[in-house]
Design a protein around this motif. Structure first.
Motif, PDB file in Angstrom:
ATOM      1  N   GLN A 263      66.159   6.460  17.714  1.00 29.98           N
ATOM      2  CA  GLN A 263      66.822   6.436  19.022  1.00 29.98           C
ATOM      3  C   GLN A 263      67.784   5.254  19.150  1.00 29.98           C
TER       4      GLN A 263
ATOM      5  N   ARG B 175      71.626   3.860  19.508  1.00 28.22           N
ATOM      6  CA  ARG B 175      72.784   4.353  20.253  1.00 28.22           C
ATOM      7  C   ARG B 175      73.757   5.125  19.368  1.00 28.22           C
TER       8      ARG B 175
ATOM      9  N   VAL C 289      77.506   7.335  20.051  1.00 28.88           N
ATOM     10  CA  VAL C 289      78.538   7.722  21.007  1.00 28.88           C
ATOM     11  C   VAL C 289      79.193   9.008  20.529  1.00 28.88           C
TER      12      VAL C 289
ATOM     13  N   TRP D 122      69.733   6.870  24.517  1.00 29.75           N
ATOM     14  CA  TRP D 122      70.404   6.416  23.303  1.00 29.75           C
ATOM     15  C   TRP D 122      71.664   7.213  22.983  1.00 29.75           C
TER      16      TRP D 122
ATOM     17  N   LEU E 258      75.139   8.753  24.088  1.00 32.99           N
ATOM     18  CA  LEU E 258      76.191   8.556  25.075  1.00 32.99           C
ATOM     19  C   LEU E 258      77.362   9.491  24.784  1.00 32.99           C
TER      20      LEU E 258
ATOM     21  N   LYS F  17      79.416  -1.196  21.944  1.00 31.30           N
ATOM     22  CA  LYS F  17      78.013  -0.939  22.259  1.00 31.30           C
ATOM     23  C   LYS F  17      77.105  -0.994  21.028  1.00 31.30           C
TER      24      LYS F  17
ATOM     25  N   ALA G 128      77.060   0.897  18.413  1.00 29.82           N
ATOM     26  CA  ALA G 128      76.564   2.268  18.277  1.00 29.82           C
ATOM     27  C   ALA G 128      77.186   2.943  17.060  1.00 29.82           C
TER      28      ALA G 128
END
Length: 283
Positions: free
Chosen positions: A141, A143, A145, A172, A174, A190, A192
């Motif tokens: 989990q 992040r 995007v 997690w 986005l 972020k 990610a």
């Protein structure tokens, strides 16, 4: 419409899309033609080279709207653009099959890559393929995007989650709802992971804190095709202008530009020319 140099202001792009979506809207005619294309061709800077060359050569004026591939294809399918440059093969074939778009031809390809924070919190370094890498991101989990915009990149990403057996969601995961360049910046900010085409990543690399973790896997091939709007279905489109631009993209002159684009600045090409070649498996 977008400014010829640099990225378009989001408000301007939104206004253009709204105008084109209005009932009864039609593409400009005569020497002006409307190109619907992807944010990756814009963000990479390739169109800033090809469009002026075409205009000088033919006398046509090109107005460009750069959105996700899904939106680009829909504009063409509704007769609200004259020619489409896209990178979502399955979706492209659907529009050709239903008759709104025609003469689909390969133009170029690059590839998708999975990038993320250098610390690799999902531990995907060394993953054997895209499906395994996506499973690791979801399992920990970490992040991620997503563009979330029905673009070619978004469609590819969804197919990779499916292959991984994952339905992504939760804090997690986005969705940016933006183009590739903006999505890369968000992922960098972020810490990610994100899926991107290689060309846009190279164009934005200096402003990012993202590392390539996965490349070269067969499902990551990213082919681009040009499609003309069917004048039998949409008689008010600038069919002659659209065909002229499509023919230009697959010409020797444009293919040579594509072959060398990015080499001087990045040390490698951002795209590889494909005109006249058999369509690769999966493309």
């Amino acid at each position: 419409m977008r400014r010829r140099r640099g990225s378009p202001r989001p408000l301007v792009v939104g206004l253009v899309a709204a105008l084109l979506a209005a009932p009864g809207a039609v593409a400009p005619q005569g020497k002006t033609l409307l190109l619907a294309t992807t944010t990756s061709t814009q963000d990479s800077g390739l169109l800033d080279v090809l469009v002026p060359l075409f205009e000088k050569k033919t006398g046509h004026t090109v107005k460009t709207i750069a959105v996700g591939t899904g939106q680009s294809l829909a504009l063409g399918a509704r007769g609200e653009a004259d020619v489409v440059l896209a990178h979502a093969p399955e979706l492209e074939r659907r529009y050709v099959a239903e008759g709104s778009l025609t003469n689909r031809r390969p133009v170029m390809h690059n590839d998708f890559i999975l990038v993320g924070p250098p610390a690799d919190p999902a531990g995907i370094r060394g993953a054997t393929g895209a499906a395994e890498a996506f499973r690791r991101i979801a399992g920990r989990q970490v992040r991620f995007v997503s563009r979330g915009d029905n673009s070619g990149t978004h469609n590819k990403e969804r197919s990779l989650w499916k292959a991984a057996g994952v339905i992504p969601g939760g804090p997690w995961f986005l969705e940016s709802g933006q183009g590739m360049g903006a999505t890369l910046v968000i992922a960098s900010e972020k810490d990610a992971y994100t899926l991107t085409d290689r060309g846009t990543y190279l164009a934005f690399q200096q402003r990012l804190r993202l590392t390539i973790f996965l490349e070269g896997d067969a499902p990551l091939l990213n082919p681009y095709h040009v499609l003309e709007v069917n004048p039998a279905r949409h008689p008010k489109v600038n069919a002659a202008g659209g065909k002229a631009f499509a023919d230009f993209l697959v010409s020797d002159e444009a293919q040579e530009v594509i072959r060398t684009f990015g080499v001087e600045k990045y040390g490698q090409p951002l795209f590889f020319p494909d005109a006249g070649k058999p369509e690769p498996e999966g493309g």
